[in-house]
Scaffold this active site. Structure first.
Site, short mmCIF file in Angstrom:
data_model
loop_
_atom_site.label_atom_id
_atom_site.label_comp_id
_atom_site.label_asym_id
_atom_site.label_seq_id
_atom_site.Cartn_x
_atom_site.Cartn_y
_atom_site.Cartn_z
N ASP A 17 7.16 7.28 -25.32
CA ASP A 17 7.27 7.96 -24.02
C ASP A 17 7.84 7.05 -22.94
OD1 ASP A 17 4.86 6.49 -23.77
OD2 ASP A 17 3.70 8.17 -22.93
N GLU A 113 -2.94 6.28 -13.04
CA GLU A 113 -3.44 5.55 -14.22
C GLU A 113 -2.93 4.10 -14.18
OE1 GLU A 113 -4.84 7.08 -17.38
OE2 GLU A 113 -4.90 5.13 -18.38
N ASP A 125 0.30 11.60 -21.87
CA ASP A 125 -1.07 12.09 -21.84
C ASP A 125 -1.26 13.08 -20.69
OD1 ASP A 125 -1.14 10.11 -23.72
OD2 ASP A 125 -2.36 8.72 -22.53
C1 GLA Z 1 -1.21 5.61 -24.47
C2 GLA Z 1 -0.36 5.80 -23.21
C3 GLA Z 1 0.75 6.82 -23.46
C4 GLA Z 1 1.55 6.49 -24.72
C5 GLA Z 1 0.61 6.19 -25.89
C6 GLA Z 1 1.36 5.69 -27.11
O1 GLA Z 1 -1.90 6.78 -24.77
O2 GLA Z 1 -1.18 6.23 -22.14
O3 GLA Z 1 1.58 6.90 -22.33
O4 GLA Z 1 2.43 5.41 -24.48
O5 GLA Z 1 -0.38 5.23 -25.56
O6 GLA Z 1 2.20 6.68 -27.58
#
Ligand code: GLA
Length: 289
Positions: A17, A113, A125
């Site tokens: 992402d 976050e 997320d």
């Molecule tokens: C965490 C991060 C996401 C993503 C995942 C790995 O959940 O918050 O943004 O990078 O790791 O895919």
């Protein structure tokens, strides 16, 4: 009033992402509920899990999302904390809804976050929590944040199994992986390139009901996260292997950031009697006044 924001499980497409790549999460039935009263100019939230991190998160969401109202209430969660099911994104999005935030809530919550935890996370997320749809996964192109909902076949179970290993060192190792990728490290770049291809193939497999192919792609994704991105652990590898050796399991892989936490498995209905059976659910919403 009451608001609910779900956690998420990523089916495939991890550590892509923040590289502008592709991800394919589902919002799940577990999440955060906030109950209370809007009004005034103070945001005061209590939670049984309240700690310093929680207050930092509340302050960060208020600061980043441009609250249009105060809110006094309480926060409860059905998500296991620290398991990698996005309990923090779910809290952020629930707060944003409670304080009637306007504009791009997922983007504001991603900034919150990063501000509260110092982890340079991507937006998967928060997007999953906001835009989930019952019965569907979200194919998100993180170069534009466009979303296509992809139907999940009805005759499969999605099961999340905790490895028992806490996600140790995940924030510093996460930042390190991201920096290595951005510096052009060959194996890190190869993971992102091949993972993007697997996400496209996985979405195709779901749409053509080819669950065996979807399962194979999950295993390939796990191998790439293990060997090229190096975010797996021996415990996660063993769990994936033992789940895949179980009759009726199409495939399994680590899900989320890695370094411990959970594995997600795609199975025939009822094939596993461990973990949490999760269902693709709708995104954050107001439950009632
Ligand atoms: C965490 C991060 C996401 C993503 C995942 C790995 O959940 O918050 O943004 O990078 O790791 O895919």
């Amino acid at each position: 009033m009451r608001v609910f924001a779900p956690g998420r499980v990523n089916l495939i497409g991890d550590h892509t992402d923040y590289a502008g790549g592709l991800v394919l999460p589902i919002a799940i039935q577990l999440g955060t509920t906030i109950e209370g009263t809007r009004g005034g100019d103070r945001v005061e939230l209590t939670s049984v899990d309240a700690d310093e991190q929680f207050s930092r998160l509340v302050d960060a969401v208020v600061a980043e999302s441009g609250a249009t109202t105060g809110f006094v209430g309480s926060v409860t969660s059905t998500l296991p904390i620290g398991a990698g099911l996005s309990s923090s994104a779910s809290v952020e999005v629930a707060i944003a809804l409670a304080i009637d935030a306007r504009g791009d809530i997922a983007a504001a919550c991603q900034r919150a976050e990063q501000r509260a935890t110092g982890v340079p996370c991507g937006r998967m997320d928060q997007l999953a929590s906001v835009h989930g749809r019952a019965g569907h996964a979200l194919l998100i192109d993180c170069s534009t944040y466009s979303i296509r909902h992809v139907a999940v076949p009805s005759d499969v179970d999605i099961v999340v199994v905790h490895s028992g290993e806490p996600r140790a060192l995940s924030s510093s190792a996460y930042a390190e992986r991201r920096a290595q990728l951005e510096a052009g490290d060959t194996r890190r770049v190869r993971h992102v390139r091949t993972e993007n291809e697997r996400v496209v193939a996985f979405a195709d497999a779901l749409e053509s009901n080819d669950v065996a192919r979807a399962g194979e792609l999950m295993l390939e994704s796990h191998a790439s996260l293990r060997d090229d991105y190096e975010v797996s652990t021996a415990t996660l590898d063993e769990l994936v292997e033992s789940l895949c050796a179980t009759a009726g399991v199409h495939g399994a892989r680590l899900t989320g950031a890695g370094f411990g936490g959970c594995v997600v498995a795609l199975t025939e209905p009822g094939a596993l009697d461990v973990g949490w059976k999760v269902t693709a659910s709708s995104g954050a919403h107001v439950l009632g006044d």
